[in-house]
Scaffold this motif. Structure first.
Motif, short mmCIF file in Angstrom:
data_model
loop_
_atom_site.label_atom_id
_atom_site.label_comp_id
_atom_site.label_asym_id
_atom_site.label_seq_id
_atom_site.Cartn_x
_atom_site.Cartn_y
_atom_site.Cartn_z
N ASP A 144 0.85 -1.19 0.00
CA ASP A 144 0.00 0.00 0.00
C ASP A 144 0.89 1.24 0.00
O ASP A 144 2.11 1.16 0.15
CB ASP A 144 -0.98 0.00 1.18
CG ASP A 144 -0.27 -0.18 2.53
OD1 ASP A 144 0.90 0.24 2.65
OD2 ASP A 144 -0.88 -0.75 3.45
N VAL A 145 0.27 2.39 -0.18
CA VAL A 145 1.03 3.63 -0.33
C VAL A 145 1.83 3.99 0.92
O VAL A 145 3.01 4.39 0.81
CB VAL A 145 0.09 4.78 -0.75
CG1 VAL A 145 0.83 6.12 -0.74
CG2 VAL A 145 -0.47 4.51 -2.15
N PRO A 146 1.28 3.87 2.14
CA PRO A 146 2.09 4.21 3.31
C PRO A 146 3.38 3.40 3.41
O PRO A 146 4.44 3.94 3.75
CB PRO A 146 1.15 3.91 4.48
CG PRO A 146 -0.22 4.10 3.91
CD PRO A 146 -0.13 3.60 2.51
N ASN A 147 3.30 2.10 3.09
CA ASN A 147 4.51 1.28 3.19
C ASN A 147 5.47 1.54 2.03
O ASN A 147 6.68 1.41 2.19
CB ASN A 147 4.13 -0.20 3.25
CG ASN A 147 3.71 -0.61 4.64
OD1 ASN A 147 4.51 -0.61 5.57
ND2 ASN A 147 2.44 -0.95 4.81
N LEU A 148 4.96 1.93 0.86
CA LEU A 148 5.83 2.35 -0.23
C LEU A 148 6.60 3.61 0.18
O LEU A 148 7.81 3.72 -0.02
CB LEU A 148 5.02 2.61 -1.50
CG LEU A 148 5.80 3.21 -2.68
CD1 LEU A 148 6.95 2.30 -3.11
CD2 LEU A 148 4.87 3.50 -3.85
N SER A 149 5.90 4.56 0.77
CA SER A 149 6.54 5.80 1.22
C SER A 149 7.61 5.52 2.26
O SER A 149 8.72 6.06 2.18
CB SER A 149 5.48 6.75 1.80
OG SER A 149 4.52 7.09 0.82
N ALA A 150 7.29 4.64 3.22
CA ALA A 150 8.26 4.31 4.26
C ALA A 150 9.50 3.64 3.66
O ALA A 150 10.63 3.92 4.07
CB ALA A 150 7.62 3.41 5.30
N LEU A 151 9.28 2.74 2.68
CA LEU A 151 10.40 2.05 2.05
C LEU A 151 11.30 3.02 1.30
O LEU A 151 12.53 2.96 1.39
CB LEU A 151 9.87 0.98 1.09
CG LEU A 151 10.94 0.20 0.31
CD1 LEU A 151 11.75 -0.70 1.26
CD2 LEU A 151 10.29 -0.66 -0.78
N LEU A 152 10.71 3.96 0.57
CA LEU A 152 11.50 4.92 -0.19
C LEU A 152 12.27 5.87 0.73
O LEU A 152 13.43 6.20 0.47
CB LEU A 152 10.59 5.73 -1.13
CG LEU A 152 9.94 4.91 -2.27
CD1 LEU A 152 8.99 5.77 -3.07
CD2 LEU A 152 11.00 4.31 -3.17
N ASN A 153 11.63 6.29 1.80
CA ASN A 153 12.33 7.14 2.77
C ASN A 153 13.55 6.45 3.36
O ASN A 153 14.61 7.02 3.52
CB ASN A 153 11.38 7.56 3.89
CG ASN A 153 10.31 8.53 3.43
OD1 ASN A 153 10.46 9.17 2.40
ND2 ASN A 153 9.22 8.60 4.19
N LYS A 154 13.35 5.15 3.65
CA LYS A 154 14.46 4.37 4.22
C LYS A 154 15.55 4.15 3.18
O LYS A 154 16.75 4.25 3.48
CB LYS A 154 13.91 3.03 4.70
CG LYS A 154 14.94 2.14 5.39
CD LYS A 154 14.28 0.86 5.89
CE LYS A 154 15.28 -0.05 6.59
NZ LYS A 154 14.63 -1.29 7.07
N LYS A 155 15.15 3.85 1.94
CA LYS A 155 16.12 3.58 0.86
C LYS A 155 17.03 4.78 0.63
O LYS A 155 18.24 4.62 0.40
CB LYS A 155 15.36 3.23 -0.42
CG LYS A 155 16.27 2.94 -1.61
CD LYS A 155 15.46 2.56 -2.84
CE LYS A 155 16.39 2.30 -4.03
NZ LYS A 155 15.59 1.91 -5.23
N TYR A 156 16.45 5.99 0.66
CA TYR A 156 17.23 7.18 0.35
C TYR A 156 17.67 7.95 1.60
O TYR A 156 18.06 9.11 1.52
CB TYR A 156 16.42 8.09 -0.59
CG TYR A 156 16.24 7.44 -1.94
CD1 TYR A 156 17.30 7.38 -2.85
CD2 TYR A 156 15.03 6.86 -2.32
CE1 TYR A 156 17.15 6.76 -4.08
CE2 TYR A 156 14.88 6.25 -3.54
CZ TYR A 156 15.94 6.20 -4.42
OH TYR A 156 15.79 5.58 -5.64
N ASN A 157 17.58 7.27 2.76
CA ASN A 157 18.05 7.84 4.03
C ASN A 157 17.46 9.22 4.32
O ASN A 157 18.16 10.14 4.74
CB ASN A 157 19.60 7.93 4.03
CG ASN A 157 20.25 6.57 3.95
OD1 ASN A 157 19.87 5.64 4.66
ND2 ASN A 157 21.22 6.43 3.06
N LEU A 158 16.18 9.35 4.05
CA LEU A 158 15.52 10.63 4.25
C LEU A 158 14.62 10.61 5.48
O LEU A 158 14.16 9.56 5.90
CB LEU A 158 14.68 10.99 3.01
CG LEU A 158 15.48 11.20 1.73
CD1 LEU A 158 14.54 11.37 0.54
CD2 LEU A 158 16.39 12.42 1.86
#
Length: 255
Positions: free
Chosen positions: A241-255
């Motif tokens: 879902d969108v919340p977990n996609l957002s969390a994954l991208l934030n983690k991937k790019y150290n943001l």
């Protein structure tokens, strides 16, 4: 030295003990600690009653707007309740070891002892009802002609009802129609508790070779985490879902 390869070999050894047939799947479940028992969350509190179970089901069905424009059976609603955190009489399982490993380690804390639980679903159903195959949820209705909520209502009227209410005593494995993205991504199956509200371990001894447990040694957890990353198993693939996609991208790019 304990290695991830040793752990996989241990899984394979325990799988052999389950005596699965050539075309029979093993189901898996991951726990973050070995103290966790195979009992649905609705039975873990002190205030459970059949009436409260029927009430939470009715309110979810009434108020969850996402399901109102879809042709959902009582079973579909129950599965959605489980995946969105409502307490139910079902437990999640998967035929994907990687998914079970994710759940065992996603909230890992040092000092805990995570584990993988393995289940022969065919043997469990044969033990409980002499019907060896997975149950189609609708077949549970066909035994008495009532929907899941109808069975609860009849059990409330007569707690000893073994015909029109919850007619099965031990847990059964059911094969859900996967109308949820989470069920699809997790290769999901369920066990559904019957009239006996105690844990599967209490009802069925390990020597029956229906279930087995394998602890995940602390030394191999970093290697296991690497395995999950290499095979693309993460928050978003498990919960698409969108919340977990957002969390994954934030983690991937150290943001």
């Amino acid at each position: 030295m304990k290695t991830f390869a040793n752990f996989i070999n241990r899984i394979l050894e325990k799988q052999q003990e389950l005596n699965l047939g050539p075309d029979e799947e093993c189901l898996f479940r991951g726990h973050s600690d070995t103290s966790y028992k195979l009992i649905p969350n609705i039975f873990r509190g002190k205030s459970y009653s059949l009436k409260s179970e029927e009430s939470i089901f009715y309110e979810f069905r009434s108020k969850a707007m996402e399901i109102h424009d879809r042709k959902f059976s009582d079973w579909d609603i129950l599965f959605h309740m489980q995946h969105y955190g409502c307490k139910t009489r079902i437990l999640d399982w998967t035929d994907n070891l990687g998914t079970a490993l994710y759940f065992a380690l996603c909230s890992y804390q040092k000092g805990r002892k995570p584990e993988i639980i393995m289940l022969n679903p065919f043997a469990l159903n044969a033990y409980s009802t002499q019907h060896r195959d997975f149950y189609d949820p609708d077949h549970l209705n066909h035994k008495n002609g009532y929907s899941f909520r109808g069975m609860l209502q009849r059990q409330i009227k007569d707690p000893e009802n073994t015909k029109d209410g919850i007619w099965w005593k031990q847990p059964l494995v059911i094969y859900p129609i996967r109308k949820s993205g989470r069920l699809i991504s997790q290769n999901g199956y369920f066990t559904i508790q019957g009239r006996d509200q105690t844990s599967i371990e209490t009802q069925i001894e390990e020597k029956e070779n229906i279930w087995k447990k394998v602890e995940i040694p602390e030394e191999i957890i970093p290697e296991a985490m690497t395995y999950l990353k290499l095979f693309g198993i993460n928050d978003f693939t498990i919960f698409p879902d969108v919340p977990n996609l957002s969390a994954l991208l934030n983690k991937k790019y150290n943001l």
